[in-house]
Design a protein around this motif. Structure first.
Motif, PDB file in Angstrom:
ATOM      1  N   TYR A  37       0.837  -1.211   0.000  1.00 50.80           N
ATOM      2  CA  TYR A  37       0.000   0.000   0.000  1.00 50.80           C
ATOM      3  C   TYR A  37       0.870   1.258   0.000  1.00 50.80           C
ATOM      4  CZ  TYR A  37      -4.573  -2.207   0.582  1.00 50.80           C
ATOM      5  OH  TYR A  37      -5.740  -2.919   0.371  1.00 50.80           O
TER       6      TYR A  37
ATOM      7  N   ALA B 220       0.756   4.100  -2.787  1.00 51.21           N
ATOM      8  CA  ALA B 220       0.394   5.473  -2.445  1.00 51.21           C
ATOM      9  C   ALA B 220       1.457   6.494  -2.834  1.00 51.21           C
ATOM     10  CB  ALA B 220       0.117   5.567  -0.943  1.00 51.21           C
TER      11      ALA B 220
ATOM     12  N   ARG C 215      -5.917   2.078   5.394  1.00 50.57           N
ATOM     13  CA  ARG C 215      -6.406   3.355   4.858  1.00 50.57           C
ATOM     14  C   ARG C 215      -5.504   4.518   5.247  1.00 50.57           C
ATOM     15  NH1 ARG C 215     -10.631   0.038   4.705  1.00 50.57           N
ATOM     16  NH2 ARG C 215     -12.389   0.514   3.326  1.00 50.57           N
TER      17      ARG C 215
ATOM     18  N   PHE D 283      -2.442   5.942   3.236  1.00 47.91           N
ATOM     19  CA  PHE D 283      -2.618   6.906   2.143  1.00 47.91           C
ATOM     20  C   PHE D 283      -2.766   8.346   2.628  1.00 47.91           C
ATOM     21  CE2 PHE D 283      -3.817   2.918   0.209  1.00 47.91           C
ATOM     22  CZ  PHE D 283      -3.420   3.043  -1.103  1.00 47.91           C
TER      23      PHE D 283
ATOM     24  N   SER E 250      -0.673  11.079   0.990  1.00 45.10           N
ATOM     25  CA  SER E 250      -0.341  10.883  -0.426  1.00 45.10           C
ATOM     26  C   SER E 250      -1.261  11.699  -1.324  1.00 45.10           C
ATOM     27  CB  SER E 250      -0.456   9.400  -0.794  1.00 45.10           C
ATOM     28  OG  SER E 250      -1.804   8.973  -0.732  1.00 45.10           O
TER      29      SER E 250
ATOM     30  N   PRO F 176      -3.432  11.558  -4.738  1.00 46.38           N
ATOM     31  CA  PRO F 176      -4.021  10.524  -5.599  1.00 46.38           C
ATOM     32  C   PRO F 176      -3.264  10.399  -6.915  1.00 46.38           C
ATOM     33  CG  PRO F 176      -5.751  11.836  -4.592  1.00 46.38           C
ATOM     34  CD  PRO F 176      -4.460  12.500  -4.233  1.00 46.38           C
TER      35      PRO F 176
ATOM     36  N   ARG G 257      -9.719  13.042   2.815  1.00 45.46           N
ATOM     37  CA  ARG G 257      -9.437  11.625   3.038  1.00 45.46           C
ATOM     38  C   ARG G 257      -9.940  11.186   4.421  1.00 45.46           C
ATOM     39  NH1 ARG G 257      -4.307  11.066   0.746  1.00 45.46           N
ATOM     40  NH2 ARG G 257      -5.315  10.313  -1.155  1.00 45.46           N
TER      41      ARG G 257
ATOM     42  N   VAL H  26      -7.894   1.496  -2.306  1.00 43.93           N
ATOM     43  CA  VAL H  26      -7.118   2.264  -3.288  1.00 43.93           C
ATOM     44  C   VAL H  26      -7.987   3.288  -4.003  1.00 43.93           C
ATOM     45  CG1 VAL H  26      -5.891   2.103  -5.493  1.00 43.93           C
ATOM     46  CG2 VAL H  26      -5.358   0.497  -3.651  1.00 43.93           C
TER      47      VAL H  26
ATOM     48  N   THR I 112     -10.415   5.551  -0.696  1.00 39.22           N
ATOM     49  CA  THR I 112      -9.540   6.279   0.233  1.00 39.22           C
ATOM     50  C   THR I 112      -8.342   6.867  -0.507  1.00 39.22           C
ATOM     51  OG1 THR I 112     -10.164   4.792   2.029  1.00 39.22           O
ATOM     52  CG2 THR I 112      -8.196   6.118   2.344  1.00 39.22           C
ATOM     53  N   GLY I 113      -7.704   6.061  -1.340  1.00 44.16           N
ATOM     54  CA  GLY I 113      -6.501   6.523  -2.022  1.00 44.16           C
ATOM     55  C   GLY I 113      -6.755   7.597  -3.052  1.00 44.16           C
ATOM     56  N   ASN I 114      -7.757   7.399  -3.881  1.00 44.79           N
ATOM     57  CA  ASN I 114      -8.002   8.320  -4.997  1.00 44.79           C
ATOM     58  C   ASN I 114      -9.104   9.333  -4.735  1.00 44.79           C
ATOM     59  OD1 ASN I 114      -6.006   7.346  -6.850  1.00 44.79           O
ATOM     60  ND2 ASN I 114      -7.257   5.514  -7.103  1.00 44.79           N
TER      61      ASN I 114
END
Length: 468
Positions: A20, A24, A68, A71, A74, A76, A162, A201, A204-206
């Motif tokens: 992850y 990220a 989660r 990220f 980070s 996106p 986020r 991903v 949460t990530g994007n």
């Protein structure tokens, strides 16, 4: 001494955290083979952690949240929509109505109404910046909160948004677990959503706000199960006011109200009241933004998805190729109007001819109704899949989970500069999805010869969507 299982568990958890972290902070969208490696590794870890710890609910909660937070700082790397989110939030903070203006107009006039306007516009891209925003009011509220807390740093705004998404997922855990228990299903199946790498991903990530929409939707379904239909209507309206997708589910509630009452008239009265609560609540959310051009701008923006955009489509791409064969050019203007009509017809059949008088049956109809829409849409961005994943948790069908594994193939398009889809890769994705769907619907629960005729019928009736 620790057992080998505990060592394996810690090793896989640490391995997953590393994957992850790489996803990220080091992945570029154009690096498809790196994405492929990370994606397969994450899903392998997900499978192991979920299957080997179903009874350890607390552990699964902890690692779901922990993954989660990897990220948190980070930027996106698979989507640029968050730049528009920040733009809209800062416009609201400065007193502008985000539904009435185009970022492109301000940039062309060299009029910069918000902090980092040029950077945000360049980040969102000319295509996004040349269209009116289509994000409903509660989604806009999330953007506003990010701007209110930090309107000078893009990274600061990202962190706030986020955290809102992570909180929404925790809310899904809370009410999803409650609903599973009410439906007498295993509470651990909620981790098919919460621990799923796709969800972590893509959402949460994007920074896609499906979790906020799904939080209100799951909460609303839970309250409807408790027969608190007034509060349920408000919550479903909140869900629609984050993303419009739950509008498709409204006809499905018809039989739930009609069949639950002693008379059709009494059921109709409650149904109408339920719908009125939903639409009045939505209207009130839009009211602060109302102007003479709001409806026109908003409908134009939403309409673009049916007439102009195409990505990772399924049945539509087949229809498009047939159109090319007979007409010699892209028929999206025609086909894009036909596909929503087919969805409405399918939803009508599901709503009025399928038995939907229990919560399990309602969720099953929602799952297949939305699946039909996604199978026929012109544009199927990966994050759309989140709604199918959460709905599948409350059913016996797992094809959305399989889809969440193979939908990453759509990112192969971004390995090309300029981006270009490979239809063979798209075909591979949907071959897997349709193949597993056919297996689940027609083969997996096929009755054995040991069952009597009556018992065979009852088993079919209880087990599958097509048999109700």
């Amino acid at each position: 001494m620790w057992s080998n299982k505990k060592y394996s568990l810690i090793s896989v958890t640490v391995f997953t955290l590393i994957l992850y972290f790489l996803f990220a902070y080091s992945l570029e969208r154009t690096s498809f083979y790196t994405l492929l490696f990370l994606w397969i590794g994450l899903f392998s870890s997900f499978y192991y952690l979920y299957r080997s710890n179903k009874t350890n609910f607390t552990f699964l909660v902890v690692i779901s949240v922990l993954f989660r937070f990897v990220f948190l700082f980070s930027t996106p790397n698979l989507s640029q929509d968050f730049y528009r989110f920040i733009w809209d939030g800062r416009m609201l903070l400065e007193g502008f109505n985000p539904y009435l203006s185009l970022p492109e107009t301000f940039i062309e006039q060299k009029n910069y109404p918000i902090n980092q306007a040029v950077e945000l516009y360049n980040g969102m891209g000319a295509m996004n910046g040349s269209h009116y925003t289509n994000y409903p009011p509660i989604n806009q509220l999330c953007f506003f909160i990010a701007a209110l807390i930090d309107n000078k740093s893009i990274t600061g705004s990202i962190i706030v948004m986020r955290l809102l998404i992570i909180l929404a997922d925790i809310g899904i855990l809370f009410y999803g677990k409650k609903l599973l228990e009410k439906l007498q299903l295993q509470k651990s199946t909620i981790f098919l959503y919460l621990l799923n790498p796709f969800v972590i991903v893509e959402l949460t990530g994007n920074l896609h706000f499906e979790p906020v929409m799904l939080f209100f939707l799951v909460w609303g379904l839970y309250k409807l199960f408790q027969k608190k239909w007034v509060l349920s209507g408000v919550l479903i309206a909140c869900s629609i006011s984050v993303k419009l997708i739950p509008l498709l589910f409204l006809p499905i509630f018809y039989q739930f109200f009609i069949k639950k009452e002693t008379s059709i008239l009494k059921g109709l009265k409650k149904l109408v009241a339920f719908y009125l609560i939903i639409f009045v609540t939505i209207f009130l959310f839009f009211l602060p933004f109302f102007s003479s051009t709001l409806i026109s701008n908003y409908s134009k923006s939403v309409g673009l998805w049916f007439k102009n955009f195409e990505f990772n489509a399924s049945i539509y791409y087949l229809a498009r190729e047939i159109g090319f064969l007979f007409r010699g050019y892209n028929e999206i203007a025609i086909i894009g109007k036909i596909m929503p009509v087919l969805t409405v017809i399918f939803l009508g059949i599901v709503s009025f001819y399928k038995k939907n008088n229990s919560m399990k049956q309602i969720i099953l109809s929602m799952l297949f109704g939305l699946s039909f829409y996604y199978f026929t849409t012109t544009t199927m961005h990966p994050w759309y899949l989140a709604t199918l994943i959460i709905l599948s948790v409350f059913t016996k069908y797992r094809f959305p989970i399989v889809w969440s594994l193979v939908i990453f193939l759509s990112y192969q398009a971004y390995a090309n500069i300029p981006w270009k889809e490979n239809l063979w890769v798209i075909s591979l994705q949907y071959s897997v999805v349709y193949g597993f769907l056919i297996y689940e619907v027609f083969l997996k629960n096929k009755p054995t010869q040991k069952l009597s005729g009556k018992n065979c019928y009852e088993k079919e009736k209880e087990s599958g969507f097509i048999n109700h």
